[in-house]
Scaffold this motif. Structure first.
Motif, mmCIF file in Angstrom:
data_model
loop_
_atom_site.group_PDB
_atom_site.id
_atom_site.type_symbol
_atom_site.label_atom_id
_atom_site.label_comp_id
_atom_site.label_asym_id
_atom_site.label_seq_id
_atom_site.Cartn_x
_atom_site.Cartn_y
_atom_site.Cartn_z
ATOM 1 N N VAL A 201 15.838 47.724 -19.728
ATOM 2 C CA VAL A 201 16.806 47.575 -20.817
ATOM 3 C C VAL A 201 17.074 48.907 -21.508
ATOM 4 C CG1 VAL A 201 17.274 46.411 -23.010
ATOM 5 C CG2 VAL A 201 16.126 45.174 -21.158
ATOM 6 N N GLY A 202 16.049 49.721 -21.643
ATOM 7 C CA GLY A 202 16.204 51.003 -22.317
ATOM 8 C C GLY A 202 17.140 51.969 -21.624
ATOM 9 N N THR A 203 17.482 51.701 -20.368
ATOM 10 C CA THR A 203 18.411 52.574 -19.637
ATOM 11 C C THR A 203 19.845 52.065 -19.667
ATOM 12 O OG1 THR A 203 18.184 51.467 -17.468
ATOM 13 C CG2 THR A 203 16.515 53.129 -18.057
ATOM 14 N N TRP A 204 20.064 50.858 -20.201
ATOM 15 C CA TRP A 204 21.403 50.270 -20.159
ATOM 16 C C TRP A 204 22.405 51.083 -20.967
ATOM 17 C CZ3 TRP A 204 20.441 44.275 -21.006
ATOM 18 C CH2 TRP A 204 19.734 43.779 -19.904
ATOM 19 N N ARG A 205 21.928 51.785 -21.980
ATOM 20 C CA ARG A 205 22.845 52.543 -22.838
ATOM 21 C C ARG A 205 23.696 53.507 -22.028
ATOM 22 N NH1 ARG A 205 21.044 55.680 -28.428
ATOM 23 N NH2 ARG A 205 23.141 56.431 -29.013
#
Length: 272
Positions: A201-205
């Motif tokens: 999730v932390g890479t979705w940005r």
């Protein structure tokens, strides 16, 4: 019969191409928001047809055009129905990109099927729902799904979001869906959305975008400010839902509502 029709967020939204029927082909993941719901009471009336009443947030359309009434009429065209009274208590903000009205219509279809023992399959209910609105079919099965076509072609997906915290923020802004589509340029994505969402999730940005945001934020800068604030207070991922005007943040911890959101609608829940 009492039903609680939830809403949804869009995780990634790509406008792929314009269709000959005037709609657009899209690619998005729709994810149910279980804790933010309207309430629907559906009761036999003893009279032919449908009577509709509403309370809660003001409903900005006459009763005969409400999606709940349209859902009743859609079912009545294929199945014999008795008369009903439908009372909608509205809690999901309208004009938010959360699909509240679409959910109400889908839950009416589901409720009528149960109330009158119609025996419609999920697929049959989804086809009826798709005739009412592009994202209405999603709420029949009401589970995370990749939506393509104009939003009615659904494939179940699994995202590891259980236990994360969700904050939805709806400023006092209105974004017209037709306006939003008119200002976006369709483009074919370089890779499938589900591949990007398979990463943490932390890479979705950096990987997962809503194609409406650039043009909508240009005309509604307060929405861009909300997204920036969500990231500032610790969101792992933040995005506009649908064509707006609601935004959301996904967090790995509990966070306080910042002062900037004091005059806005805010909903928080733990994702189940």
């Amino acid at each position: 019969m009492l039903l609680f029709s939830d809403c949804k967020i869009n995780i990634g939204l790509r406008i792929v191409s314009r269709r000959e029927d005037g709609y657009h082909n899209i690619e998005t993941v729709m994810y149910p928001v279980r804790g933010l719901c309207d309430a629907l009471e559906i009761l036999p009336s003893g009279r032919p047809g449908v009577e509709f009443f509403s309370s809660g947030l003001p409903v900005d359309s006459p009763a005969e055009k409400n999606l709940c009434v349209r859902a009743y009429r859609a079912v009545s065209e294929v199945c014999p129905l008795g008369g009903v009274r439908i009372h909608l208590h509205k809690a999901v903000p309208m004009g938010a990109g959360l699909g509240g009205g679409s959910a109400d219509a889908a839950f009416v279809i589901r409720g009528l099927c149960e109330l009158f023992s119609l025996g419609l399959s999920v697929g049959e209910m989804e086809r009826l729902a798709a005739g009412i609105g592009s994202d209405t079919a999603f709420f029949v099965a009401d589970r995370p799904a990749l939506a393509t076509g104009r939003g009615e072609v659904l494939s179940p997906v699994s995202l590891p979001l259980a236990g994360y915290r969700l904050m939805i923020v709806k400023p006092q802004e209105f974004v017209g869906t037709a306006e939003a589509y008119s200002r976006v340029v369709p483009r074919m994505p370089d890779r499938p959305l589900v591949d990007a969402l398979a990463a943490p999730v932390g890479t979705w940005r950096e990987r997962v975008a809503n194609d409406f945001e650039p043009s909508v934020f240009l005309r509604h800068p307060v929405l861009a400010s909300v997204k920036e604030t969500l990231y500032r207070i610790g969101a792992l991922y933040a995005s506009m839902s649908g064509s707006g005007a609601a935004l959301y943040g996904i967090f790995d911890r509990e966070v306080a509502v910042p002062d900037e959101f004091a005059d806005m609608f805010v909903h928080q829940e733990v994702i189940g």
